[in-house]
Design an enzyme around this catalytic site. Structure first.
Site: not given
Length: 585
Positions: A297, A333, A455-456, A466, A503
């Site tokens: 990240r 990323r 997650n997204d 969430r 991931c």
């Protein structure tokens, strides 16, 4: 009395409480004369300089205790000492409002909570605490007050505090500090990262534990479950002494797995990589057998500083990780700013729904100058190791093509400048937007790999925020919609001959990880602290069985059905694998 919080660092600690009181400053506020302005600014700058010298000493100590790369945390602190959010605002008050330095700094620090109040992401709130800690360090220097330290403790103790700064944590002597519990904080805080590096059990986010605990009270701290018991019964003490012994034995057994492959009982081998947010996590990942970095990240290189990172700074960061991780690969990323990640020196407009707004690849395709600097650093770093590049929040083929066009331009410029770089670099995209998942068959022809940002993907597919407690119950990783989307993405990728990783949090959750395994993912990228546990689970199942379970899940109509079935088929199996007493072969 039992308090529940966030499990920040695993382990069990049993001992007496040492209460570290929150530092409070008695500050006089007064107007200064015009001719005193420069004197006050000089005092303020001298306090900053002293803070820098203190942090350099702490950084040196950190290098000795947890390694050079982990000391990067304190380099980030040094960057904060140049952050305009803190420095320029304080000097402005001294000049314009003609307030003394202490009062000006206090007003700046009081403003910070309102600046960060709307930020939902835990990791950004933690960076606010870093700035606040630096502000308090400057304040101590202005007031000529000595720094607090935990290095003076004579007896072993569990530290109870409102909050702990990384500088507090690094001063802990592992033999004396049994564990720590704090009112605030999260898993992504620098303090939590250091605690995991030092293997000190920790629970954070406990609310008011520092007010409810008396000095000297007996405390049980469960860093595995995020639980603290104050004044436990004899029965609880006896049970937790046994739990502590079992945990140490379990952790020792897991260490045997470090050099073993993540391979199922029937021979299916899957790549097990680590998600990292900074250099401080790479040694943990390597120690526990990560086969690469599945998600780096990079946005956290851009935070806690007054200017954007240069090409050379980024090159150094990417190169270090690429070299350390050889012979394995590192997936970098590209910048994922916006949404819940922003910079004080880089204005991102306020948006009604920032998570679906100007962020990630959308921002990079407009701020091409920033994007190109990062791509240059990534391409150059790729000549020192196995580096791959990945675009976040792609919603369609047009964005991939635009990003690849810019990447080609960067290659051309580097070639003309005679700067070495990797000519052929693998390109991937994160599948986290439903439109990308649905058109995965089209996108798969444009890239070399996919990585499921679960997650997204879950959040967007189910229209669930969430972090909103009113609707959090609707956030269901095993919802039929989510499972069908993931299945479709994997099949589309494999038809086009590209591989698929995962991931998101699903990859670090034992039950969801086995479902992903059954659906056919080729790689799982997990939090460094989850590597050995996920590897143990993979090595304890048959791939054929997980395929059968996942196939059944895809036939179901409701999330309650999928949840019940997955738990019935996998929960007991997972428990047996994790609790087995036999030695790992």
């Amino acid at each position: 009395m039992t308090k529940r919080g966030i499990a920040a660092s695993p382990g069990i600690a049993i001992g007496r409480a040492y209460i570290l009181k929150k530092e409070e400053f008695s500050i006089l506020e007064y107007k200064i004369e015009k001719e005193e302005i420069e004197t006050e600014i000089k005092r303020f700058r001298e306090a900053i300089e002293k803070a820098k010298q203190e942090l350099e000493i702490i950084k040196k100590k950190a290098k000795e205790r947890i390694g050079e790369k982990e000391a990067y945390i304190f380099q980030a602190y040094l960057y904060i000492l140049e952050d305009p959010l803190l420095i320029d605002e304080t000097e402005r008050r001294i000049r314009k409002e003609r307030l003394n330095a202490e009062a000006s700094l206090r007003k700046t620090l009081q403003l910070l909570p309102t600046r960060f109040a709307s930020v939902q992401a835990e990791i950004i709130r933690e960076r606010f605490r870093d700035i606040e800690d630096i502000g308090n360090r400057i304040m101590r220097n202005l007031l000529n007050k000595p720094s607090l330290t935990l290095s003076h403790l004579k007896d072993k103790a569990i530290i109870i505090a409102s909050d702990l700064a990384p500088s507090d944590t690094i001063s802990m002597e592992k033999g004396k500090i049994l564990g720590f519990a704090t009112d605030i904080g999260g898993r992504t805080s620098h303090t939590a990262i250091i605690a995991r590096s030092l293997e000190i059990p920790a629970v954070v986010g406990l609310g008011n534990i520092s007010e409810m605990t008396k000095a000297g009270s007996m405390v049980i701290l469960d860093g595995n479950k995020g639980k603290v018991i104050i004044n436990p019964s004899l029965r609880q003490l006896s049970r937790y002494h046994k739990t502590q012994e079992d945990f140490l034995h379990y952790r020792e057994k897991l260490r045997v797995l470090r050099s073993l492959p993540p391979q199922t009982l029937d021979g299916r081998e899957i790549e097990l990589a680590a998600n990292i947010a900074g250099p401080e996590e790479i040694d943990i990942a390597l120690r526990d057998g990560a086969e690469g970095v599945g998600l780096y990240r990079t946005e956290y290189l851009y935070m806690n500083r007054s200017v954007l990172p240069t090409e050379e700074e980024q090159l150094e960061a990417y190169k270090n990780i690429a070299e350390k991780m050889l012979p394995y690969s590192v997936i970098i990323r590209t910048l994922d700013l916006g949404g819940d990640k922003f910079l004080s020196h880089f204005p991102i407009p306020q948006e009604i729904n920032p998570f679906m707004g100007w962020r990630a690849i959308r921002l990079c395709l407009e701020k091409i100058d920033i994007f190109k600097v990062q791509l240059r650093a990534i391409l150059r770093a790729a000549s020192f190791g196995k580096v791959k590049v990945m675009y976040p929040m792609v919603s369609g083929i047009e964005e991939i093509r635009k990003a690849n066009k810019i990447l080609s331009q960067v290659k051309k410029e580097l070639r003309e400048e005679g700067i070495p770089f990797a000519q052929d670099i693998e390109i991937g995209v994160m599948i986290e937007v439903p439109s990308a998942a649905i058109t995965a068959d089209i996108l798969a022809r444009e890239v070399d790999f996919f990585s499921l940002g679960t997650n997204d993907l879950i959040q967007y597919s189910l229209a669930v925020d969430r972090v909103n407690e009113k609707v959090a119950y609707l956030y269901q990783p095993l919802h039929p919609t989510v499972l069908r989307l993931i299945d479709s993405v994997i099949k589309s990728a494999h038809r086009e001959g590209i591989w698929v990783g995962a991931c998101g949090e699903m990859a670090s959750d034992p039950l969801s990880a086995l479902v992903l395994l059954g659906l056919g993912v080729d790689e799982l990228s997990v939090a460094p602290t989850s590597l050995l546990e996920i590897k143990k689970i993979i090595r304890g199942v048959k791939w054929e069985e997980t395929q059968e379970i996942s196939a059944e899940l895809l036939k179901m109509r409701t999330s309650s059905q999928t949840r019940r079935y997955a738990r019935a088929r996998l929960s007991t199996k997972i428990k047996d694998i994790l609790e087995e007493d036999r030695n790992v072969e």
